[in-house]
Scaffold this motif. Structure first.
Motif, mmCIF file in Angstrom:
data_model
loop_
_atom_site.group_PDB
_atom_site.id
_atom_site.type_symbol
_atom_site.label_atom_id
_atom_site.label_comp_id
_atom_site.label_asym_id
_atom_site.label_seq_id
_atom_site.Cartn_x
_atom_site.Cartn_y
_atom_site.Cartn_z
ATOM 1 N N UNK B 29 -4.624 1.131 -11.042
ATOM 2 C CA UNK B 29 -4.227 2.300 -11.819
ATOM 3 C C UNK B 29 -2.720 2.488 -11.749
ATOM 4 N N UNK B 30 -2.198 2.998 -12.821
ATOM 5 C CA UNK B 30 -0.774 3.334 -12.919
ATOM 6 C C UNK B 30 -0.311 4.203 -11.744
ATOM 7 N N UNK B 31 0.778 3.794 -11.111
ATOM 8 C CA UNK B 31 1.390 4.620 -10.083
ATOM 9 C C UNK B 31 0.779 4.520 -8.699
ATOM 10 N N UNK B 32 -0.208 3.640 -8.545
ATOM 11 C CA UNK B 32 -0.877 3.534 -7.249
ATOM 12 C C UNK B 32 -0.440 2.280 -6.489
ATOM 13 N N UNK B 33 -0.854 2.233 -5.217
ATOM 14 C CA UNK B 33 -0.711 0.996 -4.449
ATOM 15 C C UNK B 33 -2.111 0.447 -4.223
ATOM 16 N N UNK B 34 -2.333 -0.778 -4.671
ATOM 17 C CA UNK B 34 -3.610 -1.427 -4.407
ATOM 18 C C UNK B 34 -3.360 -2.549 -3.416
ATOM 19 N N UNK B 35 -4.155 -2.609 -2.361
ATOM 20 C CA UNK B 35 -3.992 -3.659 -1.360
ATOM 21 C C UNK B 35 -5.126 -4.665 -1.471
ATOM 22 N N UNK B 36 -4.770 -5.952 -1.350
ATOM 23 C CA UNK B 36 -5.775 -7.003 -1.257
ATOM 24 C C UNK B 36 -5.729 -7.507 0.178
ATOM 25 N N UNK B 37 -6.818 -7.320 0.904
ATOM 26 C CA UNK B 37 -6.823 -7.813 2.274
ATOM 27 C C UNK B 37 -7.914 -8.863 2.437
ATOM 28 N N UNK B 38 -7.847 -9.585 3.546
ATOM 29 C CA UNK B 38 -8.825 -10.632 3.776
ATOM 30 C C UNK B 38 -8.208 -11.731 4.612
ATOM 31 N N UNK B 39 -9.046 -12.658 5.058
ATOM 32 C CA UNK B 39 -8.592 -13.717 5.960
ATOM 33 C C UNK B 39 -7.838 -14.794 5.181
ATOM 34 N N UNK B 40 -7.357 -15.799 5.917
ATOM 35 C CA UNK B 40 -6.740 -16.963 5.285
ATOM 36 C C UNK B 40 -7.697 -17.616 4.298
ATOM 37 N N UNK B 41 -7.181 -18.026 3.157
ATOM 38 C CA UNK B 41 -8.010 -18.771 2.213
ATOM 39 C C UNK B 41 -9.010 -17.922 1.470
ATOM 40 N N UNK B 42 -8.859 -16.598 1.549
ATOM 41 C CA UNK B 42 -9.812 -15.731 0.858
ATOM 42 C C UNK B 42 -9.516 -15.678 -0.641
ATOM 43 N N UNK B 43 -8.285 -16.023 -1.022
ATOM 44 C CA UNK B 43 -7.921 -16.009 -2.438
ATOM 45 C C UNK B 43 -6.957 -14.895 -2.792
ATOM 46 N N UNK B 44 -6.321 -14.307 -1.784
ATOM 47 C CA UNK B 44 -5.417 -13.178 -2.052
ATOM 48 C C UNK B 44 -4.191 -13.628 -2.854
ATOM 49 N N UNK B 202 -3.912 -1.018 4.659
ATOM 50 C CA UNK B 202 -4.832 0.079 4.341
ATOM 51 C C UNK B 202 -4.169 1.433 4.560
ATOM 52 N N UNK B 203 -3.220 1.481 5.474
ATOM 53 C CA UNK B 203 -2.544 2.746 5.732
ATOM 54 C C UNK B 203 -1.674 3.191 4.567
ATOM 55 N N UNK B 204 -1.010 2.215 3.903
ATOM 56 C CA UNK B 204 -0.100 2.618 2.814
ATOM 57 C C UNK B 204 -0.785 2.641 1.446
ATOM 58 N N UNK B 205 -1.874 1.887 1.298
ATOM 59 C CA UNK B 205 -2.458 1.742 -0.033
ATOM 60 C C UNK B 205 -3.357 2.918 -0.391
ATOM 61 N N UNK B 206 -3.480 3.185 -1.709
ATOM 62 C CA UNK B 206 -4.427 4.191 -2.162
ATOM 63 C C UNK B 206 -5.834 3.609 -2.238
ATOM 64 N N UNK B 207 -5.880 2.350 -2.623
ATOM 65 C CA UNK B 207 -7.148 1.719 -2.912
ATOM 66 C C UNK B 207 -7.070 0.301 -2.361
ATOM 67 N N UNK B 208 -8.186 -0.251 -1.944
ATOM 68 C CA UNK B 208 -8.107 -1.600 -1.388
ATOM 69 C C UNK B 208 -9.316 -2.441 -1.744
ATOM 70 N N UNK B 209 -9.060 -3.734 -1.761
ATOM 71 C CA UNK B 209 -10.107 -4.711 -2.014
ATOM 72 C C UNK B 209 -10.166 -5.655 -0.820
ATOM 73 N N UNK B 210 -11.371 -5.970 -0.377
ATOM 74 C CA UNK B 210 -11.494 -6.965 0.674
ATOM 75 C C UNK B 210 -12.026 -8.244 0.047
ATOM 76 N N UNK B 211 -11.281 -9.334 0.215
ATOM 77 C CA UNK B 211 -11.693 -10.619 -0.355
ATOM 78 C C UNK B 211 -12.221 -11.519 0.745
ATOM 79 N N UNK B 212 -13.226 -12.306 0.368
ATOM 80 C CA UNK B 212 -13.734 -13.307 1.298
ATOM 81 C C UNK B 212 -14.134 -14.520 0.481
ATOM 82 N N UNK B 213 -13.567 -15.660 0.798
ATOM 83 C CA UNK B 213 -13.801 -16.926 0.094
ATOM 84 C C UNK B 213 -13.964 -16.742 -1.422
ATOM 85 N N UNK B 214 -12.984 -16.087 -2.010
ATOM 86 C CA UNK B 214 -12.934 -16.004 -3.465
ATOM 87 C C UNK B 214 -13.792 -14.923 -4.090
#
Lengths: 345, 238
Positions: B29-44, B202-214
């Motif tokens: 969304x406009x004006x937000x911080x979205x975080x993509x988190x996850x381990x190595x090779x998750x596809x971030x 996660x502390x700074x982001x408004x919304x987050x996605x957790x990725x795992x192997x793509x």
């Protein structure tokens, strides 16, 4: 104003080269003169290859191929057509116009080929690009070897001797100025960005493919023109002249001068052309041809002691008394940009 | 509600035979911080590269302000307002700090606005101003990361893509960098942040996605994710 001043510098440089033209061969013996001529042709080759290898960071090994194309195209034009033509200009001018046309045609043919080769191959990086361009150079040589119209393996004799001191050094001068002007512009900064980090360059909005191909095409153009100069000085062309050793020679000049330094390319072209000849008397003493062994040894020693080449990435304008000129040039560039931007809005 | 600024719809990416992203959908969304988190090779990082046009996607679509942008050249996307600060900083080491920053504005037509923007970047990163004539390669790791972010900001992006801004930095510096990310976001720039340091992200982001192997395995407001037992166990080391 700045534009006019630059134009003035170019004009003065060309006039100086042309003015020296009738005098230069009188000042020295013919052997020395021919070395001077080859050195001048090598300057254009090294400066143009430096634009691709040094400043844009794309390792091309096919410069002799482009030189061959330019040489053969212009030589074919002059021997088959142009030398028989008479555009009706005053005697001296005839030759100048025709030769300029032939050199330009050779350069354009070479540039067009550069575009064709560059577009697909510049997607490759480092070693892979080097191998592709090396292969390209060899393909050109073998193709020419099999074209009977230009003499094939027998070579191409009877090319009019139109190259003189003025042509060689005026063109060397133009190539230097061209590269310097490119590097002083935002396009130059884009080329450097591609060399420094291609991904980052792309991320900042540089169309990396376009810039790489452009540098490659400009490099090929000047290689083609110097091929034409070479052909009309030697008056004989042979495909063997343009084998990969020739490409390596130019690469050595660029590396020894300092990858990315135009000053270095010029100095190394002069130095290496002279060095090979200076070593000739040794042969008479040793009775064996150790000349190339010593030449190679000197290269090894030079690279060990100065791994970044003579100049690294520095230019003449980065040193002591010459610094002033650089600052002026920067000011000029800023002054030239300012009103232009206002007009663009 | 208006269309999201950036949207991924069932995006798939292949590296040769490797299926790196297996149908990822999300929107920023406009004006937000979205975080993509996850381990190595998750596809971030792959997700970021697909967004900035550096990787071709094999299926699905990427939309920016409602327009389909996958297949568009990276330099076009920069002028549309997508700016990417690549992983490992990717600064131009043999150029000065100033040259690096002005290259960030390479595609901009409004040349007269570049100087004030340069000042704004220096306000965010006073350290860079001190080192304006220095070659970027001589900067410390933290300063280089600041330079990479500053350079990305010079393009006046609508969305800033940050790939692992904490990579290889001291905790103190990381904190500073994240403070600045929040500041940048507060001035209206949307941020898509890829980060291995999940807690910080996660502390700074408004919304987050957790990725795992793509694949996206969890998503939601970052505060919710921070509270979730599973997430804490898997990614926050509790």
């Amino acid at each position: 104003m700045a534009y006019l001043k630059n134009f003035g510098v170019i004009l003065v440089g060309i006039v100086a080269c042309v003015g020296l033209s009738p005098v230069a061969p009188e000042l020295m013996n013919p052997y020395l003169f021919s070395i001077l001529m080859y050195a001048g042709i090598n300057i254009t080759l090294a400066v143009s290859l430096n634009l691709v290898n040094g400043l844009t960071g794309q390792f091309s090994m096919g410069h002799a191929g482009f030189m061959a194309v330019g040489g053969y195209v212009s030589a074919f034009l002059t021997t088959e057509y142009l030398s028989k033509m008479n555009p009706g200009l005053p005697a001296g001018l005839n030759e100048i116009v025709l030769f300029a046309a032939a050199l330009y045609a050779g350069g354009l043919a070479s540039a067009a080929l550069g575009y064709l080769v560059g577009l697909p191959s510049l997607r490759l990086k480092g070693d892979y690009l080097a191998i592709v361009t090396l292969g390209f150079g060899e393909i050109i040589r073998v193709l020419i070897l099999n074209i009977d119209a230009v003499g094939g393996a027998r070579g191409m004799p009877g090319i009019p001797k139109w190259t003189n001191f003025g042509w060689v050094y005026a063109i060397a001068f133009i190539s230097i100025i061209t590269v310097r002007r490119i590097m002083a512009s935002r396009h130059g900064r884009a080329l450097l960005a591609v060399r420094e980090d291609e991904i980052a360059a792309e991320a900042t909005g540089v169309n990396t493919t376009r810039y790489k191909v452009t540098a490659f095409v400009i490099g090929a153009f000047f290689a083609g023109v110097s091929g034409g100069l070479f052909a009309h000085f030697l008056t004989y062309l042979n495909p063997q002249t343009f084998d990969f050793n020739r490409s390596f020679e130019i690469i050595i000049m660029v590396v020894l001068g300092g990858m990315g330094s135009t000053t270095g390319a010029v100095v190394a072209a002069l130095f290496l052309t002279a060095l090979r000849e200076l070593l000739r008397p040794l042969q008479e003493i040793t009775r064996l041809d150790f000349r190339m062994v010593i030449y190679s040894l000197m290269l090894v020693i030079l690279m060990l002691t100065r791994p970044n080449g003579f100049f690294g990435t520095k230019e003449l304008s980065d040193f002591g008394p010459f610094r002033r000129f650089k600052r002026d040039a920067l000011k000029d560039a800023a002054a030239a940009d300012a009103p232009a931007e206002g007009a663009r809005g | 509600m208006s269309a999201p600024l950036l949207e991924f719809r069932d995006v798939n990416v292949h590296y040769g035979a490797i299926h790196a992203l297996k149908g990822i959908s999300f929107s920023v969304e406009q004006g937000k911080i979205l975080a993509l988190v996850g381990a190595n090779g998750a596809g971030k990082s792959t997700t970021l590269r697909a967004a900035s046009g550096m990787l071709p996607i094999s299926k699905g679509g990427v939309y920016f302000e409602g327009r389909k942008i996958d297949g568009t050249r990276a330099d076009r996307l920069v002028s549309m307002g997508i700016s990417h600060a690549p992983e490992g900083r990717g600064i131009f080491a043999n150029m000065t700090v100033e040259e690096n920053l002005t290259l960030g504005a390479f595609l901009r037509k409004d040349k007269s606005a570049i100087a004030p923007d340069l000042e704004r970047v220096f306000e965010l990163f006073p350290r860079l101003k001190e080192r304006i004539w220095q070659n970027a390669g001589t900067l410390s790791g933290g300063e280089q990361q600041m330079l990479a972010i500053g350079r990305a900001l010079m393009a006046r992006p609508k969305i800033l893509l940050l790939d692992e801004p904490s990579l290889g930095l001291a905790p103190q510096i990381i904190e500073k960098i994240f403070e600045i990310i929040v500041k940048v976001n507060e001035t209206g720039t949307t941020v898509l942040l890829v980060e291995q340091n999940a807690l910080l992200a996660l502390e700074v982001a408004h919304y987050a996605l957790v990725l795992e192997t793509g694949k996206v395995v969890a998503q939601g407001p970052s505060r919710k994710l921070l509270e979730s037992e599973e997430i804490r166990k898997a990614y926050l080391g509790d």
